[in-house]
Design an enzyme around this catalytic site. Structure first.
Site, mmCIF file in Angstrom:
data_model
loop_
_atom_site.group_PDB
_atom_site.id
_atom_site.type_symbol
_atom_site.label_atom_id
_atom_site.label_comp_id
_atom_site.label_asym_id
_atom_site.label_seq_id
_atom_site.Cartn_x
_atom_site.Cartn_y
_atom_site.Cartn_z
ATOM 1 N N ARG A 168 0.832 -1.191 0.000
ATOM 2 C CA ARG A 168 0.000 0.000 0.000
ATOM 3 C C ARG A 168 0.875 1.252 0.000
ATOM 4 O O ARG A 168 1.915 1.286 0.652
ATOM 5 C CB ARG A 168 -0.892 0.028 1.242
ATOM 6 C CG ARG A 168 -2.049 -0.971 1.217
ATOM 7 C CD ARG A 168 -2.726 -1.011 2.586
ATOM 8 N NE ARG A 168 -3.981 -1.742 2.567
ATOM 9 C CZ ARG A 168 -4.087 -3.051 2.731
ATOM 10 N NH1 ARG A 168 -2.992 -3.789 2.907
ATOM 11 N NH2 ARG A 168 -5.268 -3.638 2.715
ATOM 12 N N HIS A 175 -0.808 3.551 4.732
ATOM 13 C CA HIS A 175 -1.401 2.524 5.602
ATOM 14 C C HIS A 175 -0.784 1.147 5.325
ATOM 15 O O HIS A 175 -1.454 0.120 5.446
ATOM 16 C CB HIS A 175 -2.918 2.465 5.424
ATOM 17 C CG HIS A 175 -3.620 3.720 5.855
ATOM 18 N ND1 HIS A 175 -3.952 3.982 7.161
ATOM 19 C CD2 HIS A 175 -4.033 4.796 5.138
ATOM 20 C CE1 HIS A 175 -4.551 5.153 7.233
ATOM 21 N NE2 HIS A 175 -4.599 5.679 6.018
ATOM 22 N N ARG A 202 -11.655 10.316 -2.584
ATOM 23 C CA ARG A 202 -11.386 8.981 -2.034
ATOM 24 C C ARG A 202 -12.269 7.944 -2.722
ATOM 25 O O ARG A 202 -11.824 6.821 -2.982
ATOM 26 C CB ARG A 202 -11.634 8.961 -0.522
ATOM 27 C CG ARG A 202 -10.661 9.784 0.294
ATOM 28 C CD ARG A 202 -10.994 9.707 1.778
ATOM 29 N NE ARG A 202 -10.607 8.423 2.349
ATOM 30 C CZ ARG A 202 -11.006 7.993 3.547
ATOM 31 N NH1 ARG A 202 -11.854 8.723 4.251
ATOM 32 N NH2 ARG A 202 -10.599 6.837 4.019
ATOM 33 N N TYR A 211 -9.825 4.804 -4.202
ATOM 34 C CA TYR A 211 -9.601 3.517 -3.546
ATOM 35 C C TYR A 211 -9.742 2.334 -4.508
ATOM 36 O O TYR A 211 -8.941 1.400 -4.478
ATOM 37 C CB TYR A 211 -10.565 3.350 -2.371
ATOM 38 C CG TYR A 211 -10.081 4.016 -1.106
ATOM 39 C CD1 TYR A 211 -9.790 3.280 0.029
ATOM 40 C CD2 TYR A 211 -9.903 5.396 -1.040
ATOM 41 C CE1 TYR A 211 -9.341 3.883 1.197
ATOM 42 C CE2 TYR A 211 -9.462 6.017 0.111
ATOM 43 C CZ TYR A 211 -9.176 5.259 1.220
ATOM 44 O OH TYR A 211 -8.732 5.853 2.375
ATOM 45 N N ARG A 235 -9.145 -3.447 10.201
ATOM 46 C CA ARG A 235 -7.705 -3.295 9.999
ATOM 47 C C ARG A 235 -7.258 -1.961 10.591
ATOM 48 O O ARG A 235 -7.777 -0.909 10.247
ATOM 49 C CB ARG A 235 -7.340 -3.344 8.514
ATOM 50 C CG ARG A 235 -5.825 -3.358 8.235
ATOM 51 C CD ARG A 235 -5.554 -3.458 6.738
ATOM 52 N NE ARG A 235 -4.141 -3.644 6.437
ATOM 53 C CZ ARG A 235 -3.277 -2.640 6.231
ATOM 54 N NH1 ARG A 235 -3.688 -1.381 6.297
ATOM 55 N NH2 ARG A 235 -2.008 -2.887 5.958
ATOM 56 N N ARG A 264 -2.907 -2.802 -6.705
ATOM 57 C CA ARG A 264 -2.240 -3.546 -5.645
ATOM 58 C C ARG A 264 -2.545 -5.036 -5.711
ATOM 59 O O ARG A 264 -1.685 -5.873 -5.412
ATOM 60 C CB ARG A 264 -2.672 -2.978 -4.292
ATOM 61 C CG ARG A 264 -1.761 -3.306 -3.137
ATOM 62 C CD ARG A 264 -2.171 -2.563 -1.908
ATOM 63 N NE ARG A 264 -3.509 -2.909 -1.488
ATOM 64 C CZ ARG A 264 -3.805 -3.977 -0.750
ATOM 65 N NH1 ARG A 264 -2.849 -4.806 -0.383
ATOM 66 N NH2 ARG A 264 -5.039 -4.225 -0.398
ATOM 67 N N ASN A 307 -10.116 6.965 10.607
ATOM 68 C CA ASN A 307 -8.860 7.161 11.324
ATOM 69 C C ASN A 307 -9.135 7.308 12.817
ATOM 70 O O ASN A 307 -10.282 7.399 13.241
ATOM 71 C CB ASN A 307 -8.141 8.418 10.816
ATOM 72 C CG ASN A 307 -7.604 8.272 9.407
ATOM 73 O OD1 ASN A 307 -7.182 7.186 9.007
ATOM 74 N ND2 ASN A 307 -7.619 9.352 8.654
ATOM 75 N N PHE A 358 -3.927 15.243 -1.939
ATOM 76 C CA PHE A 358 -3.500 14.034 -1.228
ATOM 77 C C PHE A 358 -2.156 13.505 -1.721
ATOM 78 O O PHE A 358 -1.288 13.174 -0.900
ATOM 79 C CB PHE A 358 -4.572 12.951 -1.311
ATOM 80 C CG PHE A 358 -4.318 11.812 -0.368
ATOM 81 C CD1 PHE A 358 -4.456 11.982 1.001
ATOM 82 C CD2 PHE A 358 -3.913 10.572 -0.834
ATOM 83 C CE1 PHE A 358 -4.205 10.937 1.879
ATOM 84 C CE2 PHE A 358 -3.658 9.525 0.037
ATOM 85 C CZ PHE A 358 -3.807 9.709 1.402
#
Length: 696
Positions: free
Chosen positions: A71, A74, A357, A361, A111, A368, A147, A160
């Protein structure tokens, strides 16, 4: 791309300090000049971000694909399975199934993570902690990706990639790792006044939690609940730890990272494995448009909170983590959270950071995890029935059958059809008007008033810690102009704060930086944002590190264990040798840890139980001296056996014994010691300021 140099005036964010720079024209990766690198393209000042914003798409697309497979942010995370149980029905405001009936249970995966460090970094970095929850509801997966701090650094997703580039390791040298105490980070936030509020939270104790179990979680953004009749209610989500909040002091964090860089991971694993299941209450703030309009800030601004004193929290459920992962890679590493994963009854607002976001994502998970079929991985797969016409793709695990893979169709076996009605995944019918524009709304311009509210709401000890953190972090900055600019921003928050930071850095106090709008002084304090004002008054889930030697009185050890167990806490026996010691009754007393590998920073309180000969032995051991001096200087409660004089004299603490120290010579004193430990720290002893926090 044009080769000529252009003159530009950089004033990043409202109220930024302007300065002249010569720079090349900023372009997209296809060479198109970028007209505005601060704001997304949206419909009207407060409208939704537009899909056609290819500048945002280009920037975030490139950013999302910078790291494979780790990632980008995070990266260091740890997960666990659990269950969410609804304790209050919300059928009047949302059709979301998981809130539909008291007692309804929903499987979850959670997580926790740090943000800046790589997967191999340490747990106790000063950093924001991710608190991401995947609800496997009967209507699909809902990802509440939050968060442990309720605000964020930036107002628009356009910034960002810049934020993360600034806080991550420098690209030329590859360090520092998992730290914000360096030039590029503070250069960025000092040029971006909207970050000021967040830096106050980041420099507070919130950024160095004692454990995942003892930290809050927040959804950060303002979301919507959607009722059966289509009505919308604004909602903000809060996770409240049942055992209360607790952090460490900075010197502890540094030493814990050296003694056990997996401290948070180990704590969560051990708690679940021993049946002490971590729990959080889910609370919501619910308010309507009229309330939102009356607030002195914009609820679409992610750098702001809605104070709990203004809109009280309502507890609606409890989260319990009751199962560790079976395989860290298959579950914790492959879990894919996406903020756009919602269920019927939950909707978005036009918060520009949330809008970005929602785009980002899914894109980053595609990179990933290698392809679109990551949703078929067990940890990501919905637990409800699924039906769609998706086909093929990398790593396809399903084996669809039949001829029809399109819709509409006229086949008798034509597959799934749209669902309509209140239980469908609907969007709030919010009118959207306005000129396409790249513009930060005026309602986002106040960058300092809530930062001032946060500062004013802290206890004196918490303020001391914030000042010390700013001084430490900015002392690592090599460029004096960056330090000056940051302190200038703090002048808009509080003169005393800025003066103390400037004094700690040995620099003159600068003038305040220009503020886009006057800082408000009429906003009431919010005691809810102070951890010390809301101390848990429980020692449950905590540990006492008991340092023992040969000849220790077994009755004192037994008394300590008994009273700790009654309080829901535990005692870890630490001995000079891992084989344990021989107690005063001639029997053996096993050790849980060896002294050199179990410093007192790993425990919430300390007890020193020795024989006379054992105290003489420990007095010559640097690890033993550190065990007691660290516990003392970290303001922990300390129980001291009657034979510990030689050790105290060697550490120089004989004349410093205070009300936070207990002469442990009877079962009654053991009970008093454990009872006092419910305060977690004896702050009057603190080396920074010596203040006793109020008990609100």
């Amino acid at each position: 791309m044009a080769d000529e140099q252009i003159e530009a005036v950089t004033a990043v964010g409202q109220g930024g300090e302007p300065h002249q720079v010569a720079a090349e024209a900023l372009t997209t990766s296809q060479g198109a000049p970028v007209p505005d690198n601060q704001n997304s393209l949206r419909a009207g000042e407060r409208g939704p971000t537009l899909l056609e914003d290819f500048v945002l798409r280009d920037k975030i697309f490139r950013f999302d694909h910078e790291r494979i497979p780790e990632r980008v942010v995070h990266a260091r995370g740890y997960g666990a399975h659990g269950v969410f149980e609804c304790t209050r029905s919300l059928t009047g405001v949302t059709v979301a199934d998981l809130f539909g009936a008291v007692g309804r249970r929903t499987e979850v995966f959670v997580r926790f993570s740090t943000v800046a460090g790589r997967a191999g970094s340490f747990d106790l970095a000063r950093d924001v902690r991710g608190f991401a929850v995947k609800f496997y509801t009967r209507e699909g997966n809902w990802d509440l990706v939050g968060n442990n701090i309720p605000v964020f650094f930036i107002q628009d997703a356009m910034k960002f990639p810049d934020l993360v580039h600034a806080v991550k390791e420098d690209p030329d040298r590859g360090f520092p790792q998992a730290q914000s105490a360096h030039d590029t980070y503070w250069d960025f936030v000092s040029c971006l006044p909207e970050s000021t509020h967040m830096t106050l939270w980041q420099m507070s104790d919130r950024a160095i939690p004692r454990s995942f179990r003892f930290m809050e979680g927040f959804g950060v953004h303002t979301f919507r609940f959607l009722a059966e009749d289509g009505a919308s209610t604004y909602v903000k989500f809060h996770w409240k730890p049942v055992l209360g909040c607790q952090s460490v002091v900075w010197d502890e964090a540094v030493k814990i990272n050296g003694a056990d860089p997996d401290f948070h991971r180990r704590d969560l694993w051990n708690a679940i494995s021993s049946g002490e299941y971590p729990q959080w209450d889910l609370a919501v703030q619910l308010f309507d448009q009229a309330t939102a309009d009356a607030l002195p800030f914009d609820v679409l601004d992610p750098t702001k909170i809605v104070p709990e004193e203004t809109v009280p929290l309502q507890v609606v459920g409890r989260l319990t983590l009751d199962r560790t992962v079976d395989n860290d890679f298959a579950e914790t590493e492959q879990v894919a959270f996406c903020t756009q994963n919602i269920v019927p009854g939950i909707g978005f607002t036009d918060d520009p950071l949330l809008q970005g976001r929602n785009f980002s994502y899914l894109d980053t998970q595609l990179s990933r995890l290698g392809g679109p079929n990551f949703t078929q991985l067990p940890v990501n797969s919905a637990r409800c029935p699924m039906a769609f016409f998706h086909q093929d793709g990398h790593m396809q695990h399903d084996v669809p059958s039949g001829q029809i893979n399109y819709e509409p169709n006229s086949s008798d076996h034509g597959g799934p059809r749209e669902r309509t009605g209140a239980k469908a995944l609907t969007t709030f019918a919010e009118p959207v008007t306005g000129t396409k524009t790249r513009l930060r709304p005026d309602s986002f311009a106040d960058h300092y008033s809530q930062a001032k509210m946060f500062w004013d709401s802290q206890t004196a000890v918490e303020q001391d810690h914030i000042v010390a953190a700013y001084v430490f972090e900015l002392s690592k900055v090599g460029e004096p102009a960056i330090r000056t600019r940051m302190v200038s921003n703090l002048m808009n928050v509080d003169d005393g704060l800025a003066s103390r930071v400037a004094a700690g850095l040995g620099m003159p106090l600068p003038a305040p930086s220009p503020a886009a709008v006057p800082v408000r002084t009429d906003i009431p304090r919010s005691p809810a944002v102070s951890m010390m004002r809301n101390a848990p008054r429980t020692f449950a889930g905590r540990t006492v590190g008991a340092l023992v030697t040969d000849g220790v009185e077994r009755s004192l050890v037994d008394a300590l264990r008994s009273h700790a167990a009654d309080a829901g806490a535990s005692v870890v026996i630490v001995a000079p040798r891992v084989g344990g010691v021989v107690a005063d009754d001639g029997g053996s007393l096993g050790a849980d840890a060896q002294l050199a590998g179990a410093p007192s920073v790993l425990f919430d309180a300390a007890a020193i139980l020795t024989s006379a000969a054992g105290a003489e032995e420990l007095a010559a051991d640097p690890a033993a001296r550190d065990f007691i001096t660290d516990a003392f200087h970290h303001s922990k409660f300390v129980a001291i056996g009657e034979h510990c004089g030689p050790l105290l004299r060697r550490t120089g603490l004989v004349d410093s014994v205070d009300d936070g120290c207990f002469p442990l010579d009877s079962e009654r004193v053991a009970a008093d010691f454990i009872e006092a430990c419910a305060d977690l720290r004896y702050w009057p002893r603190t080396a920074i300021g010596g203040h006793n926090p109020p008990k609100e």
